[in-house]
Design an enzyme around this catalytic site. Structure first.
Site, PDB file in Angstrom:
ATOM      1  N   GLY A  11       9.052  13.403  -5.459  1.00  0.00           N
ATOM      2  CA  GLY A  11       7.151  12.847  -5.982  1.00  0.00           C
ATOM      3  C   GLY A  11       6.444  14.459  -5.221  1.00  0.00           C
ATOM      4  N   ARG A  89       1.332   4.469  -1.025  1.00  0.00           N
ATOM      5  CA  ARG A  89      -0.178   3.727  -0.370  1.00  0.00           C
ATOM      6  C   ARG A  89      -0.914   3.970  -1.760  1.00  0.00           C
ATOM      7  NH1 ARG A  89      -2.256   3.361   5.590  1.00  0.00           N
ATOM      8  NH2 ARG A  89      -0.888   5.103   5.716  1.00  0.00           N
ATOM      9  N   ARG A  95       0.838   0.319   5.240  1.00  0.00           N
ATOM     10  CA  ARG A  95       2.031   0.861   4.908  1.00  0.00           C
ATOM     11  C   ARG A  95       3.533  -0.370   4.889  1.00  0.00           C
ATOM     12  NH1 ARG A  95       0.435   4.199   9.484  1.00  0.00           N
ATOM     13  NH2 ARG A  95       0.250   6.023   8.079  1.00  0.00           N
ATOM     14  N   ASN A 102      10.182  -0.502  -1.674  1.00  0.00           N
ATOM     15  CA  ASN A 102      10.581   0.640  -0.832  1.00  0.00           C
ATOM     16  C   ASN A 102      12.101   0.699  -0.193  1.00  0.00           C
ATOM     17  OD1 ASN A 102       8.853   2.686  -2.047  1.00  0.00           O
ATOM     18  ND2 ASN A 102       7.772   3.311  -0.054  1.00  0.00           N
ATOM     19  N   ARG A 158      -1.867  15.602  13.665  1.00  0.00           N
ATOM     20  CA  ARG A 158      -3.006  15.549  12.781  1.00  0.00           C
ATOM     21  C   ARG A 158      -4.390  15.255  14.349  1.00  0.00           C
ATOM     22  NH1 ARG A 158      -1.144  10.822   8.642  1.00  0.00           N
ATOM     23  NH2 ARG A 158      -1.313  12.170   6.986  1.00  0.00           N
ATOM     24  N   HIS A 182       5.301   4.855  13.247  1.00  0.00           N
ATOM     25  CA  HIS A 182       4.112   5.144  12.834  1.00  0.00           C
ATOM     26  C   HIS A 182       2.929   4.036  11.713  1.00  0.00           C
ATOM     27  CE1 HIS A 182       3.152   8.416  10.475  1.00  0.00           C
ATOM     28  NE2 HIS A 182       3.317   7.928   8.919  1.00  0.00           N
TER      29      HIS A 182
HETATM   30  N1  NAD Z   1       6.924   8.817   7.148  1.00  0.00           N
HETATM   31  C1  NAD Z   1       5.502   9.712   7.136  1.00  0.00           C
HETATM   32  O1  NAD Z   1       5.088  10.324   7.256  1.00  0.00           O
HETATM   33  C2  NAD Z   1       5.479   9.342   5.068  1.00  0.00           C
HETATM   34  C3  NAD Z   1       3.814  10.290   4.690  1.00  0.00           C
HETATM   35  C4  NAD Z   1       3.151  10.921   3.765  1.00  0.00           C
HETATM   36  C5  NAD Z   1       3.717   9.355   2.847  1.00  0.00           C
HETATM   37  N2  NAD Z   1       4.937   8.733   2.773  1.00  0.00           N
HETATM   38  C6  NAD Z   1       5.816   8.024   1.773  1.00  0.00           C
HETATM   39  O2  NAD Z   1       6.803   9.115   1.651  1.00  0.00           O
HETATM   40  C7  NAD Z   1       6.916   7.900   0.039  1.00  0.00           C
HETATM   41  C8  NAD Z   1       6.627   9.232  -0.902  1.00  0.00           C
HETATM   42  O3  NAD Z   1       5.850   9.343  -0.875  1.00  0.00           O
HETATM   43  P1  NAD Z   1       5.217  10.266  -2.522  1.00  0.00           P
HETATM   44  O4  NAD Z   1       3.679  10.883  -2.149  1.00  0.00           O
HETATM   45  O5  NAD Z   1       5.859  11.477  -2.325  1.00  0.00           O
HETATM   46  O6  NAD Z   1       4.924   9.510  -3.812  1.00  0.00           O
HETATM   47  P2  NAD Z   1       5.130   9.458  -5.162  1.00  0.00           P
HETATM   48  O7  NAD Z   1       5.043   8.166  -5.845  1.00  0.00           O
HETATM   49  O8  NAD Z   1       4.666  11.224  -5.115  1.00  0.00           O
HETATM   50  O9  NAD Z   1       6.702  10.434  -4.927  1.00  0.00           O
HETATM   51  C9  NAD Z   1       8.171   9.205  -4.678  1.00  0.00           C
HETATM   52  C10 NAD Z   1       8.851   9.452  -5.824  1.00  0.00           C
HETATM   53  O10 NAD Z   1      10.462   8.716  -5.515  1.00  0.00           O
HETATM   54  C11 NAD Z   1      10.971   8.622  -6.788  1.00  0.00           C
HETATM   55  N3  NAD Z   1      11.700   7.573  -6.873  1.00  0.00           N
HETATM   56  C12 NAD Z   1      11.073   5.386  -6.842  1.00  0.00           C
HETATM   57  N4  NAD Z   1      13.022   5.330  -7.210  1.00  0.00           N
HETATM   58  C13 NAD Z   1      13.336   6.130  -6.704  1.00  0.00           C
HETATM   59  C14 NAD Z   1      15.260   6.458  -6.779  1.00  0.00           C
HETATM   60  N5  NAD Z   1      15.667   4.808  -6.532  1.00  0.00           N
HETATM   61  N6  NAD Z   1      15.931   7.375  -5.961  1.00  0.00           N
HETATM   62  C15 NAD Z   1      15.111   8.320  -6.096  1.00  0.00           C
HETATM   63  N7  NAD Z   1      14.117   8.886  -6.073  1.00  0.00           N
HETATM   64  C16 NAD Z   1      13.260   8.016  -6.478  1.00  0.00           C
HETATM   65  C17 NAD Z   1       9.776   8.347  -8.353  1.00  0.00           C
HETATM   66  O11 NAD Z   1      10.326   8.136  -9.160  1.00  0.00           O
HETATM   67  C18 NAD Z   1       9.183   8.940  -7.362  1.00  0.00           C
HETATM   68  O12 NAD Z   1       8.808  10.635  -8.166  1.00  0.00           O
HETATM   69  C19 NAD Z   1       6.097   6.948   0.364  1.00  0.00           C
HETATM   70  O13 NAD Z   1       6.828   6.105   0.351  1.00  0.00           O
HETATM   71  C20 NAD Z   1       5.086   6.858   1.430  1.00  0.00           C
HETATM   72  O14 NAD Z   1       4.468   5.969   1.699  1.00  0.00           O
HETATM   73  C21 NAD Z   1       5.624   9.105   4.664  1.00  0.00           C
END
Ligand code: NAD
Length: 316
Positions: A11, A89, A95, A102, A158, A182
């Site tokens: 993603g 989100r 979250r 998730n 940030r 977080h």
């Molecule tokens: N830790 C942090 O600071 C932080 C910051 C931003 C986002 N995030 C988290 O990161 C995650 C991804 O965010 P994003 O913006 O890339 O979302 P996104 O929707 O763009 O991408 C998520 C991807 O995961 C794939 N996916 C789903 N199930 C899967 C599986 N079983 N195996 C492999 N791939 C799978 C989906 O097909 C999708 O392409 C989210 O949970 C988001 O909340 C964390």
């Protein structure tokens, strides 16, 4: 032999992380996987075609994976696996609203990582971060120091950005620190925040610092609110990629990460945002910083808040 890093989830977060890792030009291979048929292959092809322009030799390999682990052979022998799979989100969501959905995804991914890349350092990104990091360790059964999460680097970045912008100084002159979780129990550490070595408290009034802390704590939600679909990924992927680089280079860099804490700060048995020295085996050691009494109390409070939630993830 050169290093191999895998990013699970193609993603926004995963694809930008893969791009940054490839552009470092320190890996042999960056593997990018996803369950959406053709998406990782397409993105990998596109990234590889940027190699002559950006000037990197790292090869990006895209691989679609199936519900029963089909395709996971591609990650075999990875030194590092970054898990970004999972829903982001939407406006108004916390979250924690992502926990159930998730958890299923991260468990499935982690079990395949354990099978195909049993020696990898795992960097978890999926939200809710502290809980998903704990779950990935449970599902892989890897040593706790070999599983860590990305959050503190982003929160700190940030905060530093907001301070630099407010004071109109270069970001390079700003040092900030956030610990804890977080989320709602993120613990800013004003006593460790400086600009050109000067305490932040001498440069900004307490109310202004508090305003920036609140904006940092809500930093993710502010971006989600503007984007309306999806969440932040430029700063988050920069953070995860830097962590992976510290592992790949065995640099010992001290970074704010979500790490297993066992005795430091008088806190035991929980994944928590702390500073840690990062190397080839993941967390070399948690680095304790001097905290004021109230900062330490807030960190202990954050530990208890995440501890109770992490205890539940084993059943998800
Ligand atoms: N830790 C942090 O600071 C932080 C910051 C931003 C986002 N995030 C988290 O990161 C995650 C991804 O965010 P994003 O913006 O890339 O979302 P996104 O929707 O763009 O991408 C998520 C991807 O995961 C794939 N996916 C789903 N199930 C899967 C599986 N079983 N195996 C492999 N791939 C799978 C989906 O097909 C999708 O392409 C989210 O949970 C988001 O909340 C964390």
């Amino acid at each position: 032999m050169g290093k191999k890093v895998t990013v699970v989830g193609a993603g926004f977060y995963g694809s930008t992380t893969a791009q940054r890792l490839a552009e470092y030009d320190i890996f042999d291979t960056v593997v990018l996987t996803d369950i959406v048929d053709g998406k990782p292959e397409g993105l990998a092809l596109d990234m590889n075609q940027s190699r002559p322009i950006e000037g990197f030799e790292t090869k990006v390999v895209g691989q679609t994976t199936g519900p029963n682990g089909e395709g996971y052979e591609a990650i075999e022998g990875s030194d590092i696996v970054v898990i970004t799979a999972g829903l982001p989100r939407k406006p108004g969501m916390s979250r924690m609203d992502l926990l159930g959905v998730n958890a299923k995804i991260v468990r499935q991914v982690a079990e395949n990582v354990a099978k195909y890349a049993p020696n990898a350092v795992v960097i978890v990104v999926s939200n809710p971060l502290d809980e998903m990091t704990a779950l990935a360790q449970i599902a892989t059964q890897f040593p706790k120091q070999r599983v860590l999460g990305q959050a503190g680097m982003l929160d700190t970045a940030r905060f530093s950005h907001f301070v630099a912008e407010t004071l109109a100084v270069p970001v390079a002159s700003v040092r900030t620190l956030t610990l804890g979780s977080h989320g709602d129990t993120m613990v800013p550490v004003p006593s460790q925040c400086t600009v050109n070595g000067k305490p932040l408290s001498e440069l900004l009034p307490a109310e202004k610092i508090e305003e920036l802390v609140v904006r940092t704590r809500n930093g993710g939600a502010e971006v989600v609110g503007l984007l309306k679909t999806g969440s932040a990924y430029y700063a988050p992927s920069a953070a995860a990629a830097r962590m992976a680089r510290a592992v790949a280079e065995d640099s010992g860099a001290v970074l704010p990460v979500c790490a297993w804490v066992d005795g430091e700060y008088g806190i035991s048995g929980v994944y928590l945002g702390v500073e840690a020295a990062i190397g080839a085996d993941g967390v070399n050691r948690v680095v304790e910083t001097d905290l004021t009494e109230s900062e330490l109390a807030a960190l202990k409070e954050a530990a208890e808040a995440v501890r109770s939630k992490q205890a539940d993830v084993a059943n998800l």
